[in-house]
Design a protein around this motif. Structure first.
Motif, short mmCIF file in Angstrom:
data_model
loop_
_atom_site.label_atom_id
_atom_site.label_comp_id
_atom_site.label_asym_id
_atom_site.label_seq_id
_atom_site.Cartn_x
_atom_site.Cartn_y
_atom_site.Cartn_z
N TYR A 152 0.82 -1.21 0.00
CA TYR A 152 0.00 0.00 0.00
C TYR A 152 0.86 1.27 0.00
O TYR A 152 0.59 2.22 -0.74
CB TYR A 152 -0.93 -0.01 1.22
N GLU A 153 1.91 1.31 0.81
CA GLU A 153 2.73 2.51 0.94
C GLU A 153 3.61 2.76 -0.27
O GLU A 153 4.19 3.84 -0.41
CB GLU A 153 3.60 2.40 2.20
N SER A 154 3.75 1.78 -1.14
CA SER A 154 4.66 1.93 -2.28
C SER A 154 4.04 2.71 -3.44
O SER A 154 4.73 3.09 -4.39
CB SER A 154 5.11 0.55 -2.79
N ILE A 155 2.74 2.97 -3.40
CA ILE A 155 2.05 3.64 -4.50
C ILE A 155 2.10 5.16 -4.33
O ILE A 155 1.78 5.70 -3.26
CB ILE A 155 0.59 3.17 -4.59
N THR A 156 2.51 5.86 -5.41
CA THR A 156 2.47 7.32 -5.47
C THR A 156 1.88 7.72 -6.82
O THR A 156 1.64 6.86 -7.68
CB THR A 156 3.87 7.93 -5.31
N ALA A 157 1.70 9.02 -7.00
CA ALA A 157 1.18 9.51 -8.29
C ALA A 157 2.14 9.17 -9.43
O ALA A 157 1.73 9.01 -10.58
CB ALA A 157 0.93 11.01 -8.22
N ASN A 158 3.44 9.05 -9.12
CA ASN A 158 4.42 8.72 -10.15
C ASN A 158 4.31 7.27 -10.62
O ASN A 158 4.96 6.88 -11.59
CB ASN A 158 5.83 8.98 -9.63
N SER A 159 3.50 6.46 -9.90
CA SER A 159 3.33 5.07 -10.30
C SER A 159 2.39 4.93 -11.49
O SER A 159 2.28 3.85 -12.08
CB SER A 159 2.77 4.25 -9.12
N PHE A 160 1.69 6.02 -11.85
CA PHE A 160 0.71 6.00 -12.94
C PHE A 160 1.06 7.08 -13.97
O PHE A 160 1.74 8.06 -13.66
CB PHE A 160 -0.71 6.30 -12.42
N THR A 161 0.54 6.89 -15.17
CA THR A 161 0.62 7.93 -16.19
C THR A 161 -0.72 7.98 -16.91
O THR A 161 -1.15 6.99 -17.52
CB THR A 161 1.73 7.66 -17.21
N ALA A 162 -1.38 9.15 -16.82
CA ALA A 162 -2.65 9.37 -17.52
C ALA A 162 -2.41 10.38 -18.63
O ALA A 162 -1.79 11.43 -18.40
CB ALA A 162 -3.72 9.86 -16.55
N ILE A 163 -2.88 10.09 -19.84
CA ILE A 163 -2.58 10.97 -20.97
C ILE A 163 -3.81 11.18 -21.86
O ILE A 163 -4.77 10.40 -21.82
CB ILE A 163 -1.42 10.40 -21.82
N VAL A 164 -3.73 12.25 -22.65
CA VAL A 164 -4.59 12.43 -23.82
C VAL A 164 -3.66 12.68 -25.00
O VAL A 164 -2.53 13.16 -24.83
CB VAL A 164 -5.58 13.61 -23.65
N ASP A 165 -4.12 12.35 -26.20
CA ASP A 165 -3.28 12.46 -27.39
C ASP A 165 -3.76 13.62 -28.26
O ASP A 165 -4.92 13.65 -28.70
CB ASP A 165 -3.34 11.15 -28.18
#
Length: 337
Positions: A282-295
């Motif tokens: 649980y503690e290992s997740i941050t916002a940097n763990s994801f990438t959300a994009i639009v093209d």
């Protein structure tokens, strides 16, 4: 009733009791000697020689691994035995469940690999070995049946991966941690050539395990489908479990492929991700763990009423049940000054 009559009745009563007691003693002595004489007669009878038939369990061994029997070979043979009553009775009492190993490897010595091998097993050839196996307690006069028809198909072996077949369910708030571990993960399997050319794996027999909440280990038999020969008939299965929780995180939405001369504004410019994750990570997740994009290449107009789809292109592999909202956002394209 006067006193003399009472005394007379008492004397008769005591005499009757004495007679009954003497009669009981005589009956007891009679039964005792009857048992002794019966036992002596029985022991004397067992000391004599008899000829009788005995059923003996057998296990046919010495079959090469590349051959499989086309029919079930007999599990018992009947012998005509001669010996003392003691020995014959002891055999009937103690020999059950201790099969004689009937070696038939000699019948395969001149056989060539082919679709089928057939021969007659002559049971009387094992007469001396049987007598030695049973310690010479009796002589074997004959064995029935005297011949056994046997046929074997040629089989080929290859190593196949093992696949688990079954249903696993977990306690609430628990799920499977990691992959199912199978030991060994592959086994030598034999079968007819035409079958082995097409088979890619071998499954375990169906098994159901419920309410798992920790490391669970169990044994599963391999499913031979009545066709395969498995040199290792069972494997060990290990399934680990961990507790999970649900979490949310807000991510900035990045714009890909945007020309430098344009300024792209998104409404909203964030998306909220909801996911499930094991407690220990649980503690290992941050916002940097994801990438959300639009093209940018999918933007067709500069009207603010237009929407573009948000994509989640990077996320940790150990999270599950991932959803995010919004999945579409409005955008505005403006030129930089």
């Amino acid at each position: 009733m006067d006193k003399k009559e009472k005394e007379s009745l008492k004397r008769r009563y005591y005499k009757l009791r004495i007679r009954i007691r003497h009669a009981d003693n005589r009956i007891f002595i009679f039964i005792f000697f009857l048992i002794i004489s019966g036992t002596l007669w029985f022991l004397n009878a067992l000391s004599k020689d008899y000829v009788t038939e005995l059923d003996i369990p057998v296990n046919f061994v010495g079959i090469p691994r590349e051959f499989k029997s086309n029919q079930q070979l007999p599990q018992n043979l009947t012998i005509q035995a001669s010996g003392q009553g003691f020995s014959l009775m002891r055999h009937k009492i103690t020999s059950r469940g201790v099969p004689f190993k009937f070696d038939i490897k000699q019948y395969f010595s001149n056989q060539k690999a082919g679709k089928e091998v057939s021969f007659q097993i002559i049971t009387q050839l094992a007469q001396k070995q049987m007598e030695q196996y049973y310690g010479g307690e009796f002589s074997i006069l004959d064995i029935y049946p005297r011949t056994i028809s046997a046929s074997f198909s040629t089989i080929v072996f290859k190593k196949l991966p093992v696949s688990f077949k079954g249903d696993l369910s977990f306690q609430p708030q628990f799920w499977q941690k990691g992959d199912i571990k199978i030991t060994p993960d592959s086994v030598d399997v034999g079968g007819p050539q035409n079958v082995m050319d097409t088979v890619k794996k071998i499954r375990t027999q169906y098994i159901k395990i419920e309410r798992i909440n920790s490391l669970t280990e169990f044994t599963a038999n391999l499913d031979d489908n009545g066709v395969f020969i498995c040199e290792q008939p069972e494997v060990k299965i290990s399934v680990d479990a961990e507790k999970f929780t649900e979490a949310t995180i807000k991510l900035p939405i990045k714009v890909l492929n945007a020309p430098d001369r344009f300024n792209i504004m998104l409404f909203p410019d964030q998306t909220t991700v909801t996911y499930r994750i094991g407690i220990d990570k649980y503690e290992s997740i941050t916002a940097n763990s994801f990438t959300a994009i639009v093209d940018y290449n999918q933007m067709s107009a500069r009207d603010i009423n237009e929407k573009i789809r948000v994509e989640l292109i990077e996320l940790p592999e150990y999270i599950r049940n991932v959803t995010y909202h919004p999945r579409e956002v409005k955008y505005l394209i403006g030129e930089k000054k």
